[in-house]
Structures are given as structure tokens and as C-alpha cells.
Scaffold this motif. Structure first.
Motif, mmCIF file in Angstrom:
data_model
loop_
_atom_site.group_PDB
_atom_site.id
_atom_site.type_symbol
_atom_site.label_atom_id
_atom_site.label_comp_id
_atom_site.label_asym_id
_atom_site.label_seq_id
_atom_site.Cartn_x
_atom_site.Cartn_y
_atom_site.Cartn_z
ATOM 1 N N PRO A 109 2.218 8.289 2.737
ATOM 2 C CA PRO A 109 3.224 9.473 2.109
ATOM 3 C C PRO A 109 4.752 9.757 1.460
ATOM 4 C CG PRO A 109 1.609 11.106 3.429
ATOM 5 C CD PRO A 109 1.683 9.147 4.011
ATOM 6 N N GLY A 110 4.877 9.019 0.113
ATOM 7 C CA GLY A 110 6.573 9.205 0.279
ATOM 8 C C GLY A 110 6.005 7.309 -0.225
ATOM 9 N N ASP A 111 5.669 6.356 0.792
ATOM 10 C CA ASP A 111 5.985 4.648 0.064
ATOM 11 C C ASP A 111 5.606 4.456 -1.750
ATOM 12 O OD1 ASP A 111 6.487 4.335 3.110
ATOM 13 O OD2 ASP A 111 4.265 3.668 3.446
ATOM 14 N N ARG A 112 6.695 3.840 -1.641
ATOM 15 C CA ARG A 112 6.217 2.410 -3.205
ATOM 16 C C ARG A 112 5.164 1.982 -3.360
ATOM 17 N NH1 ARG A 112 9.876 -0.213 -6.568
ATOM 18 N NH2 ARG A 112 10.712 0.047 -5.134
ATOM 19 N N VAL A 113 4.244 1.668 -4.271
ATOM 20 C CA VAL A 113 3.444 0.450 -4.230
ATOM 21 C C VAL A 113 3.460 0.149 -5.536
ATOM 22 C CG1 VAL A 113 0.657 0.014 -3.940
ATOM 23 C CG2 VAL A 113 1.266 1.785 -2.475
ATOM 24 N N LYS A 114 2.963 -1.540 -5.165
ATOM 25 C CA LYS A 114 3.831 -1.893 -6.685
ATOM 26 C C LYS A 114 2.759 -2.572 -6.743
ATOM 27 C CE LYS A 114 7.512 -5.012 -8.294
ATOM 28 N NZ LYS A 114 8.637 -5.118 -8.663
ATOM 29 N N LYS A 119 0.162 -9.295 -6.987
ATOM 30 C CA LYS A 119 1.122 -9.357 -5.362
ATOM 31 C C LYS A 119 1.340 -8.076 -5.261
ATOM 32 C CE LYS A 119 2.461 -14.353 -5.789
ATOM 33 N NZ LYS A 119 0.983 -14.535 -5.633
ATOM 34 N N LEU A 120 0.765 -7.623 -3.676
ATOM 35 C CA LEU A 120 1.063 -5.980 -3.047
ATOM 36 C C LEU A 120 2.222 -6.454 -2.733
ATOM 37 C CD1 LEU A 120 -0.238 -3.454 -2.495
ATOM 38 C CD2 LEU A 120 -1.247 -4.508 -0.496
ATOM 39 N N TYR A 121 3.023 -5.411 -2.883
ATOM 40 C CA TYR A 121 4.497 -4.745 -2.143
ATOM 41 C C TYR A 121 4.155 -3.093 -1.906
ATOM 42 C CZ TYR A 121 6.046 -8.870 -5.101
ATOM 43 O OH TYR A 121 6.542 -9.594 -5.353
ATOM 44 N N ILE A 122 5.027 -3.304 -1.016
ATOM 45 C CA ILE A 122 4.689 -1.789 -0.356
ATOM 46 C C ILE A 122 6.007 -1.429 -0.075
ATOM 47 C CG2 ILE A 122 4.341 0.308 1.338
ATOM 48 C CD1 ILE A 122 1.250 -0.705 1.179
ATOM 49 N N ASN A 123 6.983 -0.596 -0.632
ATOM 50 C CA ASN A 123 8.189 -0.375 -0.188
ATOM 51 C C ASN A 123 9.265 -1.891 -0.630
ATOM 52 O OD1 ASN A 123 8.465 2.514 0.180
ATOM 53 N ND2 ASN A 123 7.733 2.039 2.056
ATOM 54 N N ASP A 124 8.937 -2.723 -1.663
ATOM 55 C CA ASP A 124 9.466 -4.027 -2.705
ATOM 56 C C ASP A 124 9.170 -4.905 -1.097
ATOM 57 O OD1 ASP A 124 10.199 -2.394 -4.233
ATOM 58 O OD2 ASP A 124 12.279 -1.751 -3.495
ATOM 59 N N ASN A 142 -2.637 -10.197 -14.068
ATOM 60 C CA ASN A 142 -2.353 -9.086 -13.881
ATOM 61 C C ASN A 142 -3.603 -6.721 -13.760
ATOM 62 O OD1 ASN A 142 -3.447 -9.543 -16.256
ATOM 63 N ND2 ASN A 142 -1.180 -8.981 -17.488
ATOM 64 N N TYR A 143 -4.660 -7.148 -14.352
ATOM 65 C CA TYR A 143 -5.573 -7.046 -14.406
ATOM 66 C C TYR A 143 -5.525 -5.821 -13.197
ATOM 67 C CZ TYR A 143 -10.153 -4.192 -14.546
ATOM 68 O OH TYR A 143 -10.923 -3.548 -14.465
ATOM 69 N N TRP A 144 -4.960 -5.796 -11.763
ATOM 70 C CA TRP A 144 -4.420 -4.949 -11.700
ATOM 71 C C TRP A 144 -3.079 -4.247 -11.192
ATOM 72 C CZ3 TRP A 144 -8.228 -7.865 -9.836
ATOM 73 C CH2 TRP A 144 -9.874 -7.333 -9.407
ATOM 74 N N ASP A 145 -2.873 -4.337 -11.843
ATOM 75 C CA ASP A 145 -0.780 -3.833 -12.141
ATOM 76 C C ASP A 145 -0.779 -2.589 -12.146
ATOM 77 O OD1 ASP A 145 -0.055 -7.214 -11.985
ATOM 78 O OD2 ASP A 145 0.944 -6.529 -13.199
ATOM 79 N N LYS A 146 -0.095 -2.215 -11.430
ATOM 80 C CA LYS A 146 0.328 -0.718 -11.819
ATOM 81 C C LYS A 146 2.127 -0.234 -10.499
ATOM 82 C CE LYS A 146 -3.477 -0.397 -9.360
ATOM 83 N NZ LYS A 146 -4.588 0.546 -9.373
ATOM 84 N N GLU A 147 1.887 0.921 -10.619
ATOM 85 C CA GLU A 147 3.414 0.738 -9.881
ATOM 86 C C GLU A 147 3.463 2.525 -8.971
ATOM 87 O OE1 GLU A 147 8.294 0.318 -9.122
ATOM 88 O OE2 GLU A 147 6.655 -1.112 -10.517
ATOM 89 N N TYR A 148 3.327 3.185 -8.492
ATOM 90 C CA TYR A 148 3.433 4.155 -7.897
ATOM 91 C C TYR A 148 3.522 4.903 -6.997
ATOM 92 C CZ TYR A 148 -1.400 3.039 -6.004
ATOM 93 O OH TYR A 148 -1.903 1.859 -4.760
#
Length: 186
Positions: A109-114, A119-124, A142-148
Motif C-alpha cells: 500500500p502506497g507504492d506507485r505502480v507504472k 516495462k514495469l516500474y514500482i516507485n520509479d 502499450n496494451y497494459w500501460d497504466k499508472e496508479y
């Protein structure tokens, strides 16, 4: 000549369609035996050790380990990159609901997923790519591109092996449904 059905007792009229009910004393005995069996099974269930050895039998594993130790009930808090046990929910059609799954907790909880351009980034911080999923599902990069940002009751599940089907594809998992941390044995 005697027909085979007559020789083996098939087709005889005596007793057809009639069923003799047990006497009340036999019914009481059956109920008593059933109750004793239930109580015995309940005590055996409670005397079983509070741990399980879990063996991953998947053809394609999402983690490098195959055998895990799980202590239940497991209320131990888990941290980022701990392997945890949970029941599949909303991961169909590849993993049916209710199936036990073990993955790593990559985001808390609180981590930023991009996810951007495969490419997968967690907290940059770069964690992995989605190349195997892009090929397997025949989707554009880019099919799964998202940020939350993960909510208070959300974790990001991750398999370290390239062909892992995990939160990269099905999104965050409810934290309260995680059954507990497991330890990899081998």
C-alpha cells in the motif's frame, strides 16, 4: 432351459419395490455411531499440525522454488518481496478462482505502480518487462500501460520467472485476502 437372468436372481418378483425400514433401535445406533465418527474426525482435524508443506505442480512456475512451508493460521505481516499464499480471484481464464497461488509481494500500500511501453516500474524503479506476456497474448507493447498508487488494501503480486501471470496483467490484489507468508524450502 433356465435363462441366465433367472439363474442369477435377476427378474424375480419376490421383494421387488419393497424396502424394509430399520427398527428404531437400529436408527438410534446409526445416529450414535455417526455422532461419534463426527466427534472423532473433529478432534483429529484439530490435532493436525498447524503447518503445511505446499508443492507447486505447475508446468510453468512463476517462482524459482517448488516446495514451500506454510504455517497456519498465519497472521504474520508480510513485507515487500516476501512470498505469500493467496487464493486466485479474478485471474481467469488462466487461473480459476479459488486456486491456491504463491507469488512475491512486489508492491505494498502506497507504492506507485507504472507500466509503460511494456516495462514495469514500482516507485520509479524498473522491476521487469512484459515481453513474454506481449508475445503470449499477442497484444501491442502499450496494451497494459497504466499508472496508479496501491490503496490501503492492495498489493502488487509478482512472479520472478519470465512467463509469470501476475499483477502486471490482472492488476492489484486485495491485501486482506492474502492467507499468509510462506517460506521457500527448495
Amino acid at each position: 432351459a433356465d435363462l441366465p437372468s433367472r439363474r442369477h436372481g435377476i427378474g424375480r418378483r419376490r421383494g421387488v419395490g419393497l424396502m424394509k425400514l430399520p427398527s428404531p433401535s437400529k436408527v438410534g445406533g446409526i445416529l450414535t455411531a455417526s455422532l461419534l465418527l463426527f466427534l472423532t474426525m473433529s478432534s483429529i482435524q484439530q490435532s493436525l499440525p498447524p503447518y503445511r508443506i505446499i508443492i507447486g505442480l505447475q508446468e510453468v512456475s512463476c517462482l524459482p522454488w517448488k516446495v514451500f512451508f506454510w504455517k497456519k493460521p498465519n497472521t504474520v505481516a508480510f513485507n515487500r518481496f516476501d512470498p505469500v499464499l493467496f487464493s486466485a480471484q479474478g485471474m481467469g481464464p488462466y487461473i480459476p478462482d479459488g486456486m491456491p497461488v504463491i507469488k512475491l509481494v512486489a508492491g505494498v500500500p502506497g507504492d506507485r505502480v507504472k507500466i509503460k511501453e511494456g516495462k514495469l516500474y514500482i516507485n520509479d524503479r524498473f522491476l521487469d518487462d512484459l515481453n513474454d506476456g506481449i508475445r503470449a497474448f499477442k497484444k501491442p507493447t502499450n496494451y497494459w500501460d497504466k499508472e496508479y498508487v496501491l490503496g490501503d488494501d492492495e498489493v502488487f503480486m509478482f512472479g520472478s520467472e519470465p512467463r509469470s501471470y501476475d499483477s502486471r496483467y490482472w492488476g492489484p490484489y486485495p491485501k486482506h485476502l492474502v492467507r499468509g507468508r510462506v517460506s521457500a524450502l527448495f
